[in-house]
Design an enzyme around this catalytic site. Structure first.
Site, PDB file in Angstrom:
ATOM      1  N   VAL A  80       0.533  -1.322  -0.220  1.00  0.00           N
ATOM      2  CA  VAL A  80       0.455   0.060  -0.286  1.00  0.00           C
ATOM      3  C   VAL A  80       1.022   1.049  -0.238  1.00  0.00           C
ATOM      4  O   VAL A  80       0.342   2.410  -0.758  1.00  0.00           O
ATOM      5  CB  VAL A  80      -1.177  -0.182   1.179  1.00  0.00           C
ATOM      6  CG1 VAL A  80      -1.210   1.121   1.096  1.00  0.00           C
ATOM      7  CG2 VAL A  80      -1.859  -1.177   1.391  1.00  0.00           C
ATOM      8  N   ARG A  97      11.743  -1.085   7.364  1.00  0.00           N
ATOM      9  CA  ARG A  97      11.726  -2.042   8.305  1.00  0.00           C
ATOM     10  C   ARG A  97      13.816  -2.292   7.014  1.00  0.00           C
ATOM     11  O   ARG A  97      14.469  -2.486   7.771  1.00  0.00           O
ATOM     12  CB  ARG A  97      11.301  -2.928   8.387  1.00  0.00           C
ATOM     13  CG  ARG A  97      12.138  -4.055   9.637  1.00  0.00           C
ATOM     14  CD  ARG A  97      10.529  -5.273   9.398  1.00  0.00           C
ATOM     15  NE  ARG A  97      10.107  -5.723   7.867  1.00  0.00           N
ATOM     16  CZ  ARG A  97       9.361  -6.176   8.091  1.00  0.00           C
ATOM     17  NH1 ARG A  97       8.353  -7.090   8.972  1.00  0.00           N
ATOM     18  NH2 ARG A  97       8.526  -6.809   6.892  1.00  0.00           N
ATOM     19  N   GLY A 150     -10.505  -1.669   1.045  1.00  0.00           N
ATOM     20  CA  GLY A 150      -9.874  -1.448   0.783  1.00  0.00           C
ATOM     21  C   GLY A 150     -10.560  -0.016  -0.364  1.00  0.00           C
ATOM     22  O   GLY A 150     -10.887   0.777   0.804  1.00  0.00           O
ATOM     23  N   GLY A 193      -2.647 -15.464  -5.866  1.00  0.00           N
ATOM     24  CA  GLY A 193      -1.536 -14.720  -5.182  1.00  0.00           C
ATOM     25  C   GLY A 193      -3.077 -13.474  -4.548  1.00  0.00           C
ATOM     26  O   GLY A 193      -2.842 -13.458  -3.916  1.00  0.00           O
ATOM     27  N   GLU A 224      -2.617 -15.581   1.484  1.00  0.00           N
ATOM     28  CA  GLU A 224      -1.157 -16.139   1.997  1.00  0.00           C
ATOM     29  C   GLU A 224      -0.663 -16.860   2.062  1.00  0.00           C
ATOM     30  O   GLU A 224      -1.266 -17.680   2.687  1.00  0.00           O
ATOM     31  CB  GLU A 224      -1.255 -14.752   3.052  1.00  0.00           C
ATOM     32  CG  GLU A 224      -1.817 -12.903   2.851  1.00  0.00           C
ATOM     33  CD  GLU A 224      -1.393 -12.690   3.413  1.00  0.00           C
ATOM     34  OE1 GLU A 224      -0.125 -12.807   4.647  1.00  0.00           O
ATOM     35  OE2 GLU A 224      -1.711 -11.199   3.545  1.00  0.00           O
ATOM     36  N   ASP A 273     -10.220 -11.325   9.761  1.00  0.00           N
ATOM     37  CA  ASP A 273      -9.371 -10.467   9.313  1.00  0.00           C
ATOM     38  C   ASP A 273     -10.815  -9.804   8.924  1.00  0.00           C
ATOM     39  O   ASP A 273     -11.237  -8.096   9.116  1.00  0.00           O
ATOM     40  CB  ASP A 273      -9.479 -11.045   7.974  1.00  0.00           C
ATOM     41  CG  ASP A 273      -9.480  -9.188   6.561  1.00  0.00           C
ATOM     42  OD1 ASP A 273      -8.329  -8.421   7.060  1.00  0.00           O
ATOM     43  OD2 ASP A 273     -10.085  -8.937   5.974  1.00  0.00           O
ATOM     44  N   LYS A 332     -12.882  -6.189  10.918  1.00  0.00           N
ATOM     45  CA  LYS A 332     -14.007  -4.780   9.670  1.00  0.00           C
ATOM     46  C   LYS A 332     -14.804  -5.109  10.332  1.00  0.00           C
ATOM     47  O   LYS A 332     -16.378  -3.943  10.076  1.00  0.00           O
ATOM     48  CB  LYS A 332     -13.785  -5.639   8.586  1.00  0.00           C
ATOM     49  CG  LYS A 332     -13.088  -5.170   7.942  1.00  0.00           C
ATOM     50  CD  LYS A 332     -12.254  -5.890   6.008  1.00  0.00           C
ATOM     51  CE  LYS A 332     -11.370  -5.568   5.781  1.00  0.00           C
ATOM     52  NZ  LYS A 332     -10.401  -6.631   4.369  1.00  0.00           N
ATOM     53  N   GLY A 364      -5.249  -4.213  -2.043  1.00  0.00           N
ATOM     54  CA  GLY A 364      -4.103  -4.449  -4.051  1.00  0.00           C
ATOM     55  C   GLY A 364      -3.476  -3.080  -3.586  1.00  0.00           C
ATOM     56  O   GLY A 364      -4.680  -2.452  -2.484  1.00  0.00           O
TER      57      GLY A 364
HETATM   58  N1  LIG Z   1      -2.252  -5.309   1.153  1.00  0.00           N
HETATM   59  C1  LIG Z   1      -3.571  -4.726   0.811  1.00  0.00           C
HETATM   60  O1  LIG Z   1      -4.530  -5.045  -0.149  1.00  0.00           O
HETATM   61  C2  LIG Z   1      -4.332  -4.366   1.765  1.00  0.00           C
HETATM   62  C3  LIG Z   1      -4.931  -3.543   1.767  1.00  0.00           C
HETATM   63  C4  LIG Z   1      -6.233  -3.074   2.338  1.00  0.00           C
HETATM   64  C5  LIG Z   1      -5.089  -2.923   3.751  1.00  0.00           C
HETATM   65  N2  LIG Z   1      -4.490  -2.783   3.890  1.00  0.00           N
HETATM   66  C6  LIG Z   1      -3.831  -2.538   5.563  1.00  0.00           C
HETATM   67  O2  LIG Z   1      -2.676  -1.661   4.902  1.00  0.00           O
HETATM   68  C7  LIG Z   1      -1.823  -2.393   6.217  1.00  0.00           C
HETATM   69  C8  LIG Z   1      -0.310  -2.310   5.015  1.00  0.00           C
HETATM   70  O3  LIG Z   1      -0.451  -3.433   4.406  1.00  0.00           O
HETATM   71  P1  LIG Z   1       0.327  -3.755   3.049  1.00  0.00           P
HETATM   72  O4  LIG Z   1       0.019  -5.070   2.641  1.00  0.00           O
HETATM   73  O5  LIG Z   1       1.489  -2.098   3.000  1.00  0.00           O
HETATM   74  O6  LIG Z   1       1.619  -4.597   4.441  1.00  0.00           O
HETATM   75  P2  LIG Z   1       3.078  -4.792   4.297  1.00  0.00           P
HETATM   76  O7  LIG Z   1       3.406  -4.940   1.934  1.00  0.00           O
HETATM   77  O8  LIG Z   1       3.715  -6.106   4.600  1.00  0.00           O
HETATM   78  O9  LIG Z   1       4.519  -3.060   4.595  1.00  0.00           O
HETATM   79  C9  LIG Z   1       4.555  -2.730   5.338  1.00  0.00           C
HETATM   80  C10 LIG Z   1       5.328  -1.691   5.556  1.00  0.00           C
HETATM   81  O10 LIG Z   1       5.503  -1.229   6.680  1.00  0.00           O
HETATM   82  C11 LIG Z   1       7.226  -1.664   6.966  1.00  0.00           C
HETATM   83  N3  LIG Z   1       7.581  -1.697   8.411  1.00  0.00           N
HETATM   84  C12 LIG Z   1       7.129  -3.306   8.974  1.00  0.00           C
HETATM   85  N4  LIG Z   1       8.030  -3.131  10.145  1.00  0.00           N
HETATM   86  C13 LIG Z   1       8.129  -1.515  10.326  1.00  0.00           C
HETATM   87  C14 LIG Z   1       8.421  -0.899  11.725  1.00  0.00           C
HETATM   88  N5  LIG Z   1       8.760  -1.526  12.929  1.00  0.00           N
HETATM   89  N6  LIG Z   1       9.015   0.656  11.214  1.00  0.00           N
HETATM   90  C15 LIG Z   1       8.825   0.714  10.492  1.00  0.00           C
HETATM   91  N7  LIG Z   1       8.820   0.103   8.757  1.00  0.00           N
HETATM   92  C16 LIG Z   1       7.993  -1.395   8.999  1.00  0.00           C
HETATM   93  C17 LIG Z   1       7.797  -2.827   5.677  1.00  0.00           C
HETATM   94  O11 LIG Z   1       9.192  -2.314   5.449  1.00  0.00           O
HETATM   95  P3  LIG Z   1      10.269  -3.210   4.064  1.00  0.00           P
HETATM   96  O12 LIG Z   1       8.901  -2.695   3.169  1.00  0.00           O
HETATM   97  O13 LIG Z   1      11.213  -2.526   5.070  1.00  0.00           O
HETATM   98  O14 LIG Z   1       9.235  -4.227   4.647  1.00  0.00           O
HETATM   99  C18 LIG Z   1       6.682  -2.102   4.395  1.00  0.00           C
HETATM  100  O15 LIG Z   1       6.869  -1.557   3.952  1.00  0.00           O
HETATM  101  C19 LIG Z   1      -1.742  -2.904   6.812  1.00  0.00           C
HETATM  102  O16 LIG Z   1      -2.726  -2.600   7.862  1.00  0.00           O
HETATM  103  C20 LIG Z   1      -2.844  -3.670   6.450  1.00  0.00           C
HETATM  104  O17 LIG Z   1      -3.860  -3.952   6.605  1.00  0.00           O
HETATM  105  C21 LIG Z   1      -3.463  -3.788   3.436  1.00  0.00           C
END
Ligand SMILES: NC(=O)c1ccc[n+]([C@@H]2O[C@H](COP(=O)([O-])OP(=O)(O)OC[C@H]3O[C@@H](n4cnc5c(N)ncnc54)[C@H](OP(=O)(O)O)[C@@H]3O)[C@@H](O)[C@H]2O)c1
Length: 429
Positions: free
Chosen positions: A16, A47, A135, A188, A191, A202, A206, A305
């Site tokens: 995101v 991270r 989303g 994909g 997970e 999840d 919500k 997404g």
């Molecule tokens: N993906 C979706 O479709 C979606 C949809 C709706 C809501 N969300 C929500 O959006 C949020 C993010 O999801 P995502 O899918 O984008 O997750 P993600 O791809 O796993 O990305 C997480 C990010 O956080 C960083 N991170 C993790 N731990 C950290 C820390 N301690 N300090 C600083 N940065 C840190 C990671 O760094 P690195 O890049 O270095 O690993 C990564 O950039 C979640 O709350 C999720 O529930 C996601």
């Protein structure tokens, strides 16, 4: 237009966050025009700092998210790390240092929404989280603002794309659960560890968020009844089809008929093919809202997404930035009704029960008596016999979950009932 930019700290740059950064850069002029001031990406916390991140100035990247939110010149913190900690502490620190917050974190909002809202209010800051539920689909703001003059009675949603993909596959191809899950994983949509999705965690997060906003009452994650969809079988789909239904994993938030309490639950349920939610295919999400004045509304779209979720985050960012320029805050938590949240036993719905029984005279009467003794009225019964065994499919009228539970317990004790093959709630009628 103000020339001094509003400064944004991006916490997380994954699926995101990377899309949030991309859109902030590529749409910078439009965003500035809509807000009334430019927005500047002031820092990006991750991270793994050495990872190549296209379009992000490496000088902005830091692993010290706390220092970033404590800088003192940040206007808005966008939290897209996920999980409870460090996200919770970072959001609280952001408020303490004068920033507003946009988050996509359903797990955190469902668990600690009340405390975070209170922290935002204490510091005259905004907490927006449109992306946390479904989303890209505008849902939080419509419920909180567009329907603020109406009375919402029911929210019925497909809020998890992974489980909808799996159930849709089972429905359209006759596949079993494992086969459909394997395909979702290969494509994909699921997970490596699909537990949070398939066990309904999840969707439950919500449901808690939606129920709280819809009914202006606090609904905690623990208040949400949850049942996953791993036990749904191809034969459940066959039974559903015979009833003119399909099966969906639903998040259901309801006001009781007397209006004195609310319930929130997540479980697989049969819904009629004629219901708008039945036509939600693949990984799409949709939420069906019933209210006093508006009647029935449906919100539909991609529930996950990078880019779709970033769309919702950016919408919040624009709103929060506008508020900031106006020296105002948007609507905060509204929990004034403080309605009690009832347990699952009080939920009233219809049931489809499939029993394996002995194929001999009197069984049907015995089973019917058990239903009657527990006050559960039968709508239809269908019996199929084979080699001394039979299956009995009972569809009930509306009854409480507690009454149904008592009925099933008593049925299991009958010598003539070999087993309860499945129990499925029937919704959306
Ligand atoms: N993906 C979706 O479709 C979606 C949809 C709706 C809501 N969300 C929500 O959006 C949020 C993010 O999801 P995502 O899918 O984008 O997750 P993600 O791809 O796993 O990305 C997480 C990010 O956080 C960083 N991170 C993790 N731990 C950290 C820390 N301690 N300090 C600083 N940065 C840190 C990671 O760094 P690195 O890049 O270095 O690993 C990564 O950039 C979640 O709350 C999720 O529930 C996601």
């Amino acid at each position: 237009m103000r020339t001094r930019p509003l400064k944004v700290a991006l916490l997380g740059c994954g699926v995101v966050g990377s899309e949030v950064a991309r859109i902030m850069t590529t749409h910078a002029e439009d965003l500035a025009a809509r807000i009334g001031a430019p927005v500047e990406l002031a820092g990006v916390a991750v991270r793994r700092p050495s990872r190549v991140r296209e379009g992000i100035d490496p000088a902005l990247v830091t692993t010290d998210a706390t220092a970033l939110v404590k800088r003192g010149d940040i206007d808005v913190v966008v939290e897209v790390i996920g999980g409870i900690e460090p996200a919770r502490s970072l959001i609280t620190t952001a408020f303490e240092h004068g920033a507003s917050v946009v988050s996509a974190n359903k797990a955190l909002l469902a668990q600690d929404g009340a405390a975070l809202h209170a922290a935002a209010e204490d510091h005259d800051a905004d907490l927006y989280y449109e992306a946390a539920v479904a989303g890209a689909i505008p849902l939080i703001r419509p419920l909180r603002e567009s329907l603020a003059g109406d009375k919402v009675n029911r929210v019925l949603g497909i809020v998890n794309g992974t489980t909808n993909f799996i159930l849709d596959k089972m429905d359209s191809t006759g596949a079993g659960y494992q086969e459909a899950l394997d395909e979702a994983t290969a494509l994909g949509y699921a997970e490596a560890d699909p537990t949070a999705d398939v066990e309904g965690f999840d969707a439950a997060a919500k449901a808690a968020i939606l129920a709280g906003i819809a009914f202006h009452t606090r609904v905690r994650l623990d208040d949400v009844y949850r049942e996953g969809m791993t036990e749904v079988t191809a034969s459940d789909f066959a039974s559903a089809r015979e009833m003119g239904c399909t099966i969906k994993l639903l998040a259901i938030c309801e006001r009781a008929e007397d209006g004195a309490s609310v319930t929130a639950r997540v479980h697989p349920a049969m819904i009629p093919l004629t219901h708008p939610l039945a036509s939600v295919r693949g990984a799409y999400n949709a939420v069906f809202v019933e209210s006093d004045a508006a009647g029935q509304l449906m919100f539909y779209g991609p529930g996950a997404g990078g880019a779709p979720t970033a769309s919702a985050v950016l919408g919040d960012l624009v709103a929060v930035c506008r508020n900031r320029l106006n020296g105002a805050t948007g609507p905060g938590e509204s929990a004034y009704t403080a309605l009690p949240v009832s347990g699952m036993g009080e939920v009233v719905t219809r049931y489809h029960i499939s029993l394996d029984v002995a194929d001999k005279p009197g069984v049907l009467a015995q089973v019917a008596t058990v239903f009657a003794e527990h006050g559960v009225s039968i709508d239809t019964v269908r019996q199929q016999g084979k080699d001394g065994e039979a299956s009995l499919v009972v569809v009930t009228h509306r009854a409480s979950d507690a009454a149904l539970g008592g009925t099933v317990e008593a049925l299991r004790k009958l010598d003539t009932v070999r087993g309860v093959a499945s129990i499925m709630r029937v919704e959306g009628e």
